[in-house]
Design an enzyme around this catalytic site. Sequence first.
Site, PDB file in Angstrom:
ATOM      1  N   LYS A  81       1.833  -3.913  -1.236  1.00 38.83           N
ATOM      2  CA  LYS A  81       1.440  -2.944  -2.270  1.00 38.83           C
ATOM      3  C   LYS A  81       2.494  -2.887  -3.380  1.00 38.83           C
ATOM      4  O   LYS A  81       3.694  -3.000  -3.115  1.00 38.83           O
ATOM      5  CB  LYS A  81       1.271  -1.574  -1.610  1.00 38.83           C
ATOM      6  CG  LYS A  81       0.552  -0.523  -2.422  1.00 38.83           C
ATOM      7  CD  LYS A  81       0.299   0.694  -1.538  1.00 38.83           C
ATOM      8  CE  LYS A  81      -0.233   1.878  -2.299  1.00 38.83           C
ATOM      9  NZ  LYS A  81      -0.420   3.048  -1.411  1.00 38.83           N
ATOM     10  N   SER A 156      -4.324   5.689  -2.016  1.00 33.42           N
ATOM     11  CA  SER A 156      -3.818   4.833  -3.071  1.00 33.42           C
ATOM     12  C   SER A 156      -3.767   3.354  -2.710  1.00 33.42           C
ATOM     13  O   SER A 156      -3.552   2.508  -3.585  1.00 33.42           O
ATOM     14  CB  SER A 156      -2.418   5.304  -3.465  1.00 33.42           C
ATOM     15  OG  SER A 156      -1.520   5.234  -2.371  1.00 33.42           O
ATOM     16  N   SER A 180      -3.616   7.707   2.240  1.00 33.02           N
ATOM     17  CA  SER A 180      -3.627   6.531   1.360  1.00 33.02           C
ATOM     18  C   SER A 180      -3.776   5.198   2.075  1.00 33.02           C
ATOM     19  O   SER A 180      -4.011   4.177   1.426  1.00 33.02           O
ATOM     20  CB  SER A 180      -2.366   6.502   0.493  1.00 33.02           C
ATOM     21  OG  SER A 180      -2.448   7.468  -0.526  1.00 33.02           O
TER      22      SER A 180
END
Length: 464
Positions: A81, A156, A180
């Site tokens: 990420k 996210s 997330s």
Amino acid sequence: MMKELWQLDASDLAQRIARREISCEESVESCLDRIGQVNPRLNAVVDQDAAGALREAQAADAMLARGEPVGPLHGVPVTIKVNVDQVGFATTNGVPAYRGNVAQADSAVVTNLRRAGAIPIGRTNTPAFSMRWFTDNALHGRTLNPHDVALTPGGSSGGAAAAVASGMGPIAHGNDVGGSIRYPAYACGVYGLRPTAGRVPAFNPSSTSERPISFFLNSVQGPLARSVADLRLALTAMSGADVRDPQWVAAPMLGEGAPPCRVALCLQAPGYRADQVVEQALRQAAGMLSDAGYIVEEVAPPRLREATDVWLRLLTHEAQLMFNDAIFESGDPAIVRAHQAMCELAPPLDMAAYLRMQGLRTALQREWAVFLQSYPLLLCPVSWQAPFAIDADLKGADAARALVDAQSPLLSTAVLALPGLSVPMGLAQGIPTGVQLVAARFNEARCLDAAAVIERRRGPVRVV
């Protein structure tokens, strides 16, 4: 028909590489080719160095040729990420102002994945500041849900979930402070594990300041994958020691095979009730566990709404104190609107109220620990609702309130620092469905064992 390498799970790839049936370079090249095929449409991977990944794969093959000892993920492609440090890449966190923040060293979780032999092949998208359940930002653009472009891929870690679901890599790194990892896994129909806070070390060498205390206590790093076996592999790899994280705990990794236990099935709680499609998935999972010898009883955990409110009040308060300037100066219009709506729900706390809220968090942790002693496994929604339409958080405070209520099974468990596992349950009218398994601290194995029972009955996750 023989599967292409990008279709294989990480455990399969690792075994074939170890047996020298395929090379690390072939493994990586196959996933890079898949990224080239599907990423232009989905925009899940937003930064990569394909040539560098292939060089790492060639070096990994050379290690095998020399007979050197290798890790359990040797030659396996993974994605990282964009909000954690990976040497040579910008830690953008989805913010245009941070495009020049090129990491000089790896974060703790990337270090551990590399130590296990994994090869990062791409960086996955996140909303600005990683602070929405929707993945879109002014720097990298919008990530689409592989199942339905009208739905959020979650956030996210939306890029991570979309990448795994579409076969860009068998394992994706994500992080979770309020769902997330688990929510994107749910929205994209894959597995997503939020480990116990303290299980996986977290530290970004590029950080110039420490995280606020509630973010530090509640935020975790964890894996997304298409199989339970891959989650086990990834969790073990990610959990290696790193003294730079003072919250890291050298807790033993419990193995497979715990006997079936009592399960609390939560279909409703004061102020909350599962939508029909969510309830159907929960009852289906409960039946599968019951058939396997688990004792399933319909009961809600203690004070779910209060735990959700603790998350909302503490983290929104700290976000206002610590992140307001950055959000309003560098954030895109979407994160500014979403943040403003959350702030309307949770005005700042004075010191006494803040300390009382921290005390309530401790009391709730105690009550849930007692509850999870009686019911070692909680089967509950990921969200009380099916995956949201894109940008549902940009419609003001009332919409934000509805979203927080829907996400209470994610927020409550996060603020209590518990492990939670999002388990896919297939599609309902083309929309992914799923359930969440929650256990006591450092009992991820309970969740993984139960998920494996469900997986055996439901069958493997199919690449979109």
